[in-house]
Scaffold this motif. Structure first.
Motif, PDB file in Angstrom:
ATOM      1  N   PHE A   4     -12.474  -2.066   9.629  1.00 25.43           N
ATOM      2  CA  PHE A   4     -12.623  -1.501  11.265  1.00 25.43           C
ATOM      3  C   PHE A   4     -14.400  -0.795  11.004  1.00 25.43           C
ATOM      4  O   PHE A   4     -14.877  -0.533   9.974  1.00 25.43           O
ATOM      5  CB  PHE A   4     -11.981  -0.243  11.305  1.00 25.43           C
ATOM      6  N   LYS A   5     -14.965  -1.110  12.149  1.00 24.01           N
ATOM      7  CA  LYS A   5     -16.227  -0.367  12.333  1.00 24.01           C
ATOM      8  C   LYS A   5     -16.714  -0.037  13.769  1.00 24.01           C
ATOM      9  O   LYS A   5     -15.854  -0.572  14.644  1.00 24.01           O
ATOM     10  CB  LYS A   5     -17.251  -1.567  11.868  1.00 24.01           C
ATOM     11  N   PRO A   6     -17.692   0.994  13.888  1.00 26.19           N
ATOM     12  CA  PRO A   6     -17.836   1.185  15.210  1.00 26.19           C
ATOM     13  C   PRO A   6     -18.168  -0.039  16.199  1.00 26.19           C
ATOM     14  O   PRO A   6     -18.993  -0.821  15.788  1.00 26.19           O
ATOM     15  CB  PRO A   6     -18.913   2.445  15.166  1.00 26.19           C
ATOM     16  N   ILE A   7     -18.014   0.333  17.540  1.00 28.29           N
ATOM     17  CA  ILE A   7     -18.377  -0.911  18.372  1.00 28.29           C
ATOM     18  C   ILE A   7     -19.730  -0.777  18.574  1.00 28.29           C
ATOM     19  O   ILE A   7     -20.235   0.347  19.353  1.00 28.29           O
ATOM     20  CB  ILE A   7     -17.434  -0.978  19.688  1.00 28.29           C
ATOM     21  N   GLU A   8     -20.668  -1.614  18.495  1.00 25.72           N
ATOM     22  CA  GLU A   8     -22.035  -1.662  19.133  1.00 25.72           C
ATOM     23  C   GLU A   8     -22.094  -2.657  20.292  1.00 25.72           C
ATOM     24  O   GLU A   8     -21.424  -3.653  20.241  1.00 25.72           O
ATOM     25  CB  GLU A   8     -22.945  -1.935  18.116  1.00 25.72           C
ATOM     26  N   LEU A   9     -23.338  -2.718  21.014  1.00 25.35           N
ATOM     27  CA  LEU A   9     -23.798  -3.690  21.912  1.00 25.35           C
ATOM     28  C   LEU A   9     -23.792  -4.950  21.430  1.00 25.35           C
ATOM     29  O   LEU A   9     -23.255  -6.083  22.072  1.00 25.35           O
ATOM     30  CB  LEU A   9     -24.948  -3.277  22.515  1.00 25.35           C
ATOM     31  N   LYS A  10     -24.432  -5.197  20.145  1.00 26.08           N
ATOM     32  CA  LYS A  10     -24.285  -6.350  19.696  1.00 26.08           C
ATOM     33  C   LYS A  10     -23.145  -7.230  19.439  1.00 26.08           C
ATOM     34  O   LYS A  10     -22.975  -8.423  19.097  1.00 26.08           O
ATOM     35  CB  LYS A  10     -25.131  -6.293  18.018  1.00 26.08           C
ATOM     36  N   ASP A  11     -21.991  -6.422  19.354  1.00 24.84           N
ATOM     37  CA  ASP A  11     -20.538  -7.151  19.209  1.00 24.84           C
ATOM     38  C   ASP A  11     -19.807  -7.360  20.296  1.00 24.84           C
ATOM     39  O   ASP A  11     -18.719  -8.033  20.265  1.00 24.84           O
ATOM     40  CB  ASP A  11     -19.604  -5.801  18.558  1.00 24.84           C
ATOM     41  N   LYS A  12     -20.569  -7.606  21.555  1.00 29.09           N
ATOM     42  CA  LYS A  12     -20.126  -7.948  22.776  1.00 29.09           C
ATOM     43  C   LYS A  12     -19.423  -9.392  22.687  1.00 29.09           C
ATOM     44  O   LYS A  12     -18.457  -9.760  23.184  1.00 29.09           O
ATOM     45  CB  LYS A  12     -21.175  -7.853  23.865  1.00 29.09           C
TER      46      LYS A  12
END
Length: 302
Positions: A4-12
């Motif tokens: 698991f990792k925090p959601i960032e814009l680049k993960d869209k």
């Protein structure tokens, strides 16, 4: 454990590659919501094989999961999040389950979970035709509000798509709206402000649609949403000045008319347990109350 990792814009792109395969119509399963509300709920994601996982904290700080999305063997996926949860000292729970999701889990894992209805996070879904035309006696008051607004104001509707200057005006209105409404001392508005600002700042990248109402050249209401599933559009944000009679009613109707063409349904999300918001959403006569449930392991000690 799952990575698991925090959601960032680049993960869209990677997240949407999983979400586009589902048709639950649940507002939780949308990159914009997962990203923009991520700070409030400490939302994280993981992928493994054909599965997409979401982990977050509920309003009481307890570790929680959404139903895994993507694969066929739901038992395998739930076993993975149950194993991941062993690092936490809170009760294992899957939140935001629709009845369709519950049926899928029960078919593969019968008599494992207890399910509790969570009214405050259930989604209000309306036919697009209803919100555009507002026909029928039950919606007469909405038509009255709109007609009064039109009589009393020189107004125009504008789309936010490809219109950065209008987006900037909406941000300025949001700041003013917050100054007015923070007098109510509602702490959730702080997160609402953060989420809405992220949507406006990243409007084009997120693939959003939006619209604003001008009165005498000044923005008095705006709405932001986007396609959710093949047949459903989701509305994330609706802001208007209550000092202008009918401002909420007109932006609701105009946004549905101009921005949701081709979609059968409009999901206007949950009421978060706020009575005023619940009454407002019920007043539009939802066609579907998409009930959401929380799942916890059955207590075998009794």
């Amino acid at each position: 454990m799952l990575p698991f990792k925090p959601i960032e814009l680049k993960d869209k792109e990677v997240i949407n590659s999983y979400l586009c395969k589902q048709n639950y119509r649940a507002s939780d399963l949308c990159f914009t919501n997962l990203f923009c509300w991520g700070k409030k709920f400490d939302t994280q994601f993981a992928t493994k094989g054909e599965w997409f996982f979401v982990r977050f904290r509920d309003n009481n700080g307890r570790n929680s999961y959404l139903k895994p999305i993507g694969g066929r063997n739901i038992r395998e996926a739930i076993d993975m999040i149950m194993d991941d949860h062993k690092q936490f000292d809170t009760v294992f729970q899957i939140r935001g389950l629709t009845r369709e999701m519950m049926d899928e889990i029960e078919a593969e894992m019968p008599d494992i979970f207890d399910y509790k209805f969570n009214r405050s996070v259930s989604d209000y879904i309306y036919s697009s035709e209803k919100l555009v035309n507002l026909t029928g006696k039950k919606l007469q008051s909405k038509r009255n509000h709109i007609n009064r607004f039109k009589r009393e104001n020189e107004w125009e509707y504008g789309s936010l798509s490809g219109n950065p200057s209008l987006i900037k005006e909406c941000k300025e209105m949001l700041d003013q709206w917050m100054e007015i409404n923070m007098a109510d001392k509602d702490p959730s508005l702080v997160y609402d402000d953060v989420a809405t600002t992220l949507m406006l700042d990243n409007f084009e990248y997120l693939g959003l649609k939006g619209g604003g109402i001008r009165v005498r050249g000044k923005i008095v209401a705006f709405t932001i949403g986007e396609p959710l599933t093949r047949d459903t559009f989701v509305v994330h944000v609706e802001k208007a000045y209550t000092s202008i009679h009918g401002a909420y009613s007109i932006i609701n109707q105009q946004f549905a008319e101009h921005e949701t063409t081709g979609f059968t349904y409009i999901n206007r999300e949950e009421d978060m347990g706020f009575e005023n918001l619940r009454n407002a959403k019920l007043s539009y006569q939802p066609d579907i109350l998409l009930e959401k449930y929380n799942a916890r392991l059955k207590d075998r000690s009794r």
